[in-house]
Design a protein around this motif. Structure first.
Motif, PDB file in Angstrom:
ATOM      1  N   LEU A  23      -5.184  -7.695  -3.033  1.00 48.29           N
ATOM      2  CA  LEU A  23      -5.162  -6.943  -4.281  1.00 48.29           C
ATOM      3  C   LEU A  23      -4.182  -7.557  -5.279  1.00 48.29           C
ATOM      4  O   LEU A  23      -3.155  -8.118  -4.887  1.00 48.29           O
ATOM      5  CB  LEU A  23      -4.768  -5.483  -4.016  1.00 48.29           C
ATOM      6  CG  LEU A  23      -5.714  -4.691  -3.110  1.00 48.29           C
ATOM      7  CD1 LEU A  23      -5.121  -3.322  -2.790  1.00 48.29           C
ATOM      8  CD2 LEU A  23      -7.089  -4.549  -3.737  1.00 48.29           C
ATOM      9  N   VAL A  51      -7.789  -1.224   3.480  1.00 46.50           N
ATOM     10  CA  VAL A  51      -8.278  -0.704   2.201  1.00 46.50           C
ATOM     11  C   VAL A  51      -9.388  -1.580   1.647  1.00 46.50           C
ATOM     12  O   VAL A  51     -10.450  -1.095   1.224  1.00 46.50           O
ATOM     13  CB  VAL A  51      -7.119  -0.589   1.197  1.00 46.50           C
ATOM     14  CG1 VAL A  51      -7.640  -0.418  -0.229  1.00 46.50           C
ATOM     15  CG2 VAL A  51      -6.212   0.580   1.564  1.00 46.50           C
ATOM     16  N   THR A  52      -9.174  -2.880   1.617  1.00 44.93           N
ATOM     17  CA  THR A  52     -10.178  -3.766   1.029  1.00 44.93           C
ATOM     18  C   THR A  52     -11.438  -3.833   1.891  1.00 44.93           C
ATOM     19  O   THR A  52     -12.548  -3.901   1.366  1.00 44.93           O
ATOM     20  CB  THR A  52      -9.602  -5.178   0.806  1.00 44.93           C
ATOM     21  OG1 THR A  52      -9.015  -5.662   2.025  1.00 44.93           O
ATOM     22  CG2 THR A  52      -8.537  -5.158  -0.278  1.00 44.93           C
ATOM     23  N   LYS A  87     -13.069  -0.122   1.270  1.00 43.31           N
ATOM     24  CA  LYS A  87     -13.510   0.203  -0.078  1.00 43.31           C
ATOM     25  C   LYS A  87     -14.388  -0.876  -0.700  1.00 43.31           C
ATOM     26  O   LYS A  87     -15.214  -0.579  -1.569  1.00 43.31           O
ATOM     27  CB  LYS A  87     -12.299   0.481  -0.971  1.00 43.31           C
ATOM     28  CG  LYS A  87     -11.536   1.745  -0.582  1.00 43.31           C
ATOM     29  CD  LYS A  87     -10.458   2.093  -1.594  1.00 43.31           C
ATOM     30  CE  LYS A  87      -9.773   3.403  -1.237  1.00 43.31           C
ATOM     31  NZ  LYS A  87      -8.773   3.822  -2.252  1.00 43.31           N
ATOM     32  N   GLY A 119      -4.967  -0.642  -7.331  1.00 43.97           N
ATOM     33  CA  GLY A 119      -5.997  -0.021  -6.532  1.00 43.97           C
ATOM     34  C   GLY A 119      -7.354  -0.682  -6.653  1.00 43.97           C
ATOM     35  O   GLY A 119      -7.612  -1.486  -7.546  1.00 43.97           O
ATOM     36  N   VAL A 120      -8.246  -0.312  -5.732  1.00 44.83           N
ATOM     37  CA  VAL A 120      -9.621  -0.796  -5.734  1.00 44.83           C
ATOM     38  C   VAL A 120     -10.488   0.103  -6.614  1.00 44.83           C
ATOM     39  O   VAL A 120     -11.130  -0.356  -7.554  1.00 44.83           O
ATOM     40  CB  VAL A 120     -10.188  -0.855  -4.299  1.00 44.83           C
ATOM     41  CG1 VAL A 120     -11.663  -1.236  -4.311  1.00 44.83           C
ATOM     42  CG2 VAL A 120      -9.399  -1.841  -3.446  1.00 44.83           C
ATOM     43  N   GLU A 121     -10.508   1.401  -6.329  1.00 39.34           N
ATOM     44  CA  GLU A 121     -11.369   2.318  -7.069  1.00 39.34           C
ATOM     45  C   GLU A 121     -10.808   2.640  -8.449  1.00 39.34           C
ATOM     46  O   GLU A 121     -11.561   2.844  -9.398  1.00 39.34           O
ATOM     47  CB  GLU A 121     -11.585   3.581  -6.242  1.00 39.34           C
ATOM     48  CG  GLU A 121     -12.389   3.292  -4.969  1.00 39.34           C
ATOM     49  CD  GLU A 121     -12.417   4.452  -4.008  1.00 39.34           C
ATOM     50  OE1 GLU A 121     -11.672   5.435  -4.229  1.00 39.34           O
ATOM     51  OE2 GLU A 121     -13.183   4.385  -3.025  1.00 39.34           O
ATOM     52  N   GLU A 177      -2.579   1.247  -5.533  1.00 42.98           N
ATOM     53  CA  GLU A 177      -3.354   1.709  -4.381  1.00 42.98           C
ATOM     54  C   GLU A 177      -2.510   2.605  -3.490  1.00 42.98           C
ATOM     55  O   GLU A 177      -3.037   3.436  -2.738  1.00 42.98           O
ATOM     56  CB  GLU A 177      -3.852   0.499  -3.587  1.00 42.98           C
ATOM     57  CG  GLU A 177      -4.743   0.833  -2.407  1.00 42.98           C
ATOM     58  CD  GLU A 177      -6.074   1.459  -2.807  1.00 42.98           C
ATOM     59  OE1 GLU A 177      -6.453   2.483  -2.206  1.00 42.98           O
ATOM     60  OE2 GLU A 177      -6.737   0.923  -3.718  1.00 42.98           O
ATOM     61  N   GLN A 217      -3.475   6.272  -3.745  1.00 45.11           N
ATOM     62  CA  GLN A 217      -4.876   6.626  -3.861  1.00 45.11           C
ATOM     63  C   GLN A 217      -5.393   7.053  -2.485  1.00 45.11           C
ATOM     64  O   GLN A 217      -4.825   6.699  -1.452  1.00 45.11           O
ATOM     65  CB  GLN A 217      -5.676   5.461  -4.449  1.00 45.11           C
ATOM     66  CG  GLN A 217      -5.211   5.116  -5.867  1.00 45.11           C
ATOM     67  CD  GLN A 217      -6.103   4.134  -6.584  1.00 45.11           C
ATOM     68  OE1 GLN A 217      -7.307   4.120  -6.395  1.00 45.11           O
ATOM     69  NE2 GLN A 217      -5.499   3.299  -7.445  1.00 45.11           N
ATOM     70  N   HIS A 235      -7.233   7.679   1.011  1.00 47.69           N
ATOM     71  CA  HIS A 235      -7.790   6.840   2.072  1.00 47.69           C
ATOM     72  C   HIS A 235      -8.275   7.739   3.206  1.00 47.69           C
ATOM     73  O   HIS A 235      -7.787   7.653   4.341  1.00 47.69           O
ATOM     74  CB  HIS A 235      -6.742   5.848   2.596  1.00 47.69           C
ATOM     75  CG  HIS A 235      -6.041   5.087   1.520  1.00 47.69           C
ATOM     76  ND1 HIS A 235      -4.690   5.212   1.268  1.00 47.69           N
ATOM     77  CD2 HIS A 235      -6.510   4.214   0.594  1.00 47.69           C
ATOM     78  CE1 HIS A 235      -4.363   4.436   0.244  1.00 47.69           C
ATOM     79  NE2 HIS A 235      -5.450   3.826  -0.179  1.00 47.69           N
TER      80      HIS A 235
END
Length: 680
Positions: A458, A568-569, A572, A639-641, A647, A650, A652
């Motif tokens: 990220l 996470v990656t 997501k 973050g991703v979203e 992140e 956020q 999970h």
């Protein structure tokens, strides 16, 4: 140790001294510490008397708080954690600066009391008496009855003494079994307690004890994960983690009284077992009394002897070597080129929470039989399940570079050659490690695509405090870093489009101003790719080894830092499924904890300022007068979203909160087979 909002929030003050078994005889005196030294096992009350016998030194207290405050300037999460957004609003709400001011003004009866500085959802302290170190404590409090949370066939949950408790205790604490057996009522043995249902702990509902522990334990944002730390678990290696109930890193409890209903018994029994404190395993310094305890183990330096605050000036002890290795700053290659090939970076993102890493051996009967698959290493082990199509990667840590990266590739290729079409990655109690190893694992699993090249983790940002800005300007304008060793050197970074910065680019000018929880803050511009493919240890596969929907990530929620970046990656971006083992049914389990972005030791900033000619700048740290290591998150991942926000806070949520039964709890092979039934 500093914890923020029941999570590491990636700032930790770690004591860095250690003691172990001494061979001298205890000196006969009234000195409370003389009654401790030389003994393998002691009563917690005796140990506590030693720790509480030392009054607070006002100069040391002031020095410690000053060092912490000036280190906080570089910690990215200071203002975010004042009040985290949902779903962590009730769990992360700590104003570090405000509390440090309160602590500075407050009086404490002893150095031990100064360590036990608690407010709701927060623990802060400094180890003056060396109660704990990174992985070894001077003494650790143990009970022989680790607990688990089980679910029956009707969905009812109970707290139980682990079914394997006696196997663990009799193997690990053989010299104390008689002490605990003697404390039990007639007709009750330790072995007969295996699997017993716990009806109360110290006169209260056992769930109350779990929640009270969750209020004080650190390391993770999610309530469910902090609750789970109360219970025993495992880590690839294989080691047995006793859990916060049966293993304490401070001598806070003398005994525990439980009402239990033993297996196949109709009546309840009340038992009281004493905690016993065992000395750490490493031998370093002979200690005879309070003075030698503190001078040898606690007070790092005197003003006359200190000339440098850098990590290199610290005593050469196993703990110091381990701590500084864990928080190793990035290293640069030749500074003559700005191309990725000239960089040799080692970005580290490591989680250290309040619970000590256990050295308790995992019961052989629960250890998955080794299959001697290529790729097995100290951190990784590979298995094929009996169905012939499910491979398993048990990964205890990302703390490894080229060797571990090659092992992961070889192991996964080995599973594919044996017919694996789907994969379980067991990340239970994985505290992170090298960021590029997390990126590499993502890349070789998912194949070459937009989510893996050139960036498989990220984007990040670092805090642009005034001293950091001056360090960067000195590098650019005064050539204070000709060899490219500074973590701030532009040659280490790319922009948000993954284009390398020019060697004279000031990525903190202008600083990105933000208002966070009604506090002004400033950060660098967005920083891009960390791990260019040119630095991989071997050519990665040309296609995905396992499609994302054929990967299941399993843990007890205690997957953090580089582990969290990977989880996470994968979840997501690639659609990997997530499973958290156990946990209260009413609590949504988070499949990972603190994400961070990059962690480092706080004293690296002293070195940065010194190299930049800013050693005497008023914002630079003073010389620390006690042995200690300051760890923090230097960069925070986007973050991703929601790529505009970290992140870190956020959501999970795990796809499955998998109930644990007496048949599968702490049995990795049985757990993996159950995961196959429920997730594939």
């Amino acid at each position: 140790m500093v914890h923020t909002g029941n999570r590491w929030a990636s700032l930790s003050i770690l004591g860095s001294v250690l003691a172990s078994e001494v061979t001298i005889q205890t000196r006969q005196s009234d000195d409370p510490c003389a009654k401790v030294v030389g003994k393998k096992w002691v009563d917690p009350a005796v140990l506590r008397a030693c720790f509480t016998s030392v009054p607070v030194d006002p100069d040391l207290k002031e020095n410690i708080i000053d060092v912490i405050n000036k280190t906080l300037l570089f910690h990215t999460s200071v203002n975010y954690q004042i009040s985290a957004p949902e779903p962590f609003t009730n769990d992360v709400h700590e104003d570090l600066v405000k509390d440090l001011a309160r602590i500075s003004d407050q009086s404490y009866d002893s150095e031990f009391d100064l360590h036990l500085l608690c407010t709701s959802h927060y623990v802060i302290g400094w180890i003056l008496l060396k109660l704990i170190s990174l992985q070894d404590a001077v003494y650790i409090n143990f009970l022989p009855i680790p607990l688990v949370q089980l679910t029956d066939t009707y969905g009812a949950q109970t707290i139980n003494i682990a079914p394997e408790a006696y196997k663990v205790a009799s193997a690990e604490f053989a010299d104390q079994i008689s002490v605990w057996e003697a404390a039990l009522p007639d007709g009750i043995s330790l072995e007969s307690l295996d699997g017993a249902t716990v009806l109360s702990i110290n006169g209260e509902d056992p769930l109350a004890a779990v929640d009270q522990n969750a209020e004080a334990t650190g390391g993770f944002e999610g309530l469910g994960t902090r609750q789970n730390s109360f219970f025993s678990s495992y880590q690839q290696g294989w080691t047995y983690l006793m859990g916060d109930f049966a293993q304490q890193n401070l001598p806070l409890s003398d005994s525990a009284t439980l009402q239990v209903q033993r297996v196949n018994q109709s009546l309840a029994d009340t038992i009281t077992l004493p905690y016993r404190a065992r000395i750490g395993p490493n031998t370093m310094i002979d200690v005879t009394d309070t003075d030698t305890w503190r001078s040898g183990l606690c007070i790092a330096f005197t003003d006359d002897s200190v000339t440098d605050n850098s990590v290199d000036s610290y005593p050469d002890t196993p703990t110091i070597r381990r701590v500084t290795k864990q928080f190793m700053p990035r290293l640069a290659g030749s500074a003559s080129s700005n191309s990725p090939s000239s960089k040799s970076k080692r970005g580290v993102n490591v989680m250290h929470d309040q619970a000590l890493v256990s050295n308790v051996v995992f019961p052989p009967s629960l250890t998955p039989p080794s299959q001697n698959i290529s790729g097995n290493s100290a951190q990784s082990e590979f298995f094929m399940l009996d169905d012939g199509i499910t491979g398993v990667l048990a990964l205890g840590s990302f703390s490894g570079e080229a060797d571990l990266q090659r092992a992961l590739l070889h192991g996964l290729m080995g599973l594919k050659s044996k017919g694996a079409k789907q994969l379980i990655v067991d990340l239970t109690n994985n505290g992170g490690g090298v960021m590029c190893t997390a990126a590499w694992l993502h890349r070789i699993l998912a194949g070459p695509k937009k989510t893996t090249e050139p960036q498989a983790i990220l984007d990040t940002k670092l805090r642009a405090n005034p001293l950091a800005q001056l360090i960067l300007k000195a590098i650019i304008h005064n050539n204070t870093d000709p060899d490219g060793q500074s973590a701030y050197n532009p040659i280490h970074f790319t922009n948000a489009d993954n284009v390398p910065f020019a060697t004279d680019f000031d990525y903190m000018d202008p600083a990105v101003k933000e208002m966070i929880n009604e506090h002004e803050d400033a950060f660098s511009q967005r920083l891009g790719s960390e791990c260019p493919p040119i630095n991989w240890p071997a050519p990665p596969p040309d296609e995905a080894l396992f499609e994302g929907n054929k990967v299941v990530l399993v843990s007890n929620g205690r997957c953090a830092s580089s582990c969290a970046l990977f989880a996470v990656t994968m979840a997501k971006e690639e659609g990997a499924k997530t499973v958290v083992l156990g946990g209260r049914k009413s609590i949504q389990q988070q499949y990972c904890g603190t994400v961070g972005g990059e962690s480092t030791n706080g004293f690296s900033f002293y070195d940065e300022a010194k190299a930049a000619g800013l050693k005497d700048h008023p914002l630079n740290q003073p010389i620390l007068k006690v042995q200690g290591i300051v760890g923090l998150t230097w960069r925070l991942a986007f973050g991703v979203e929601d790529p505009t926000q970290p992140e870190e806070w956020q959501d999970h949520p795990a796809d499955l909160n998998m109930p644990l039964t007496a048949e599968i709890v702490n049995n990795p092979l049985a757990i993996w087979n159950e995961v196959v039934k429920q997730m594939f």
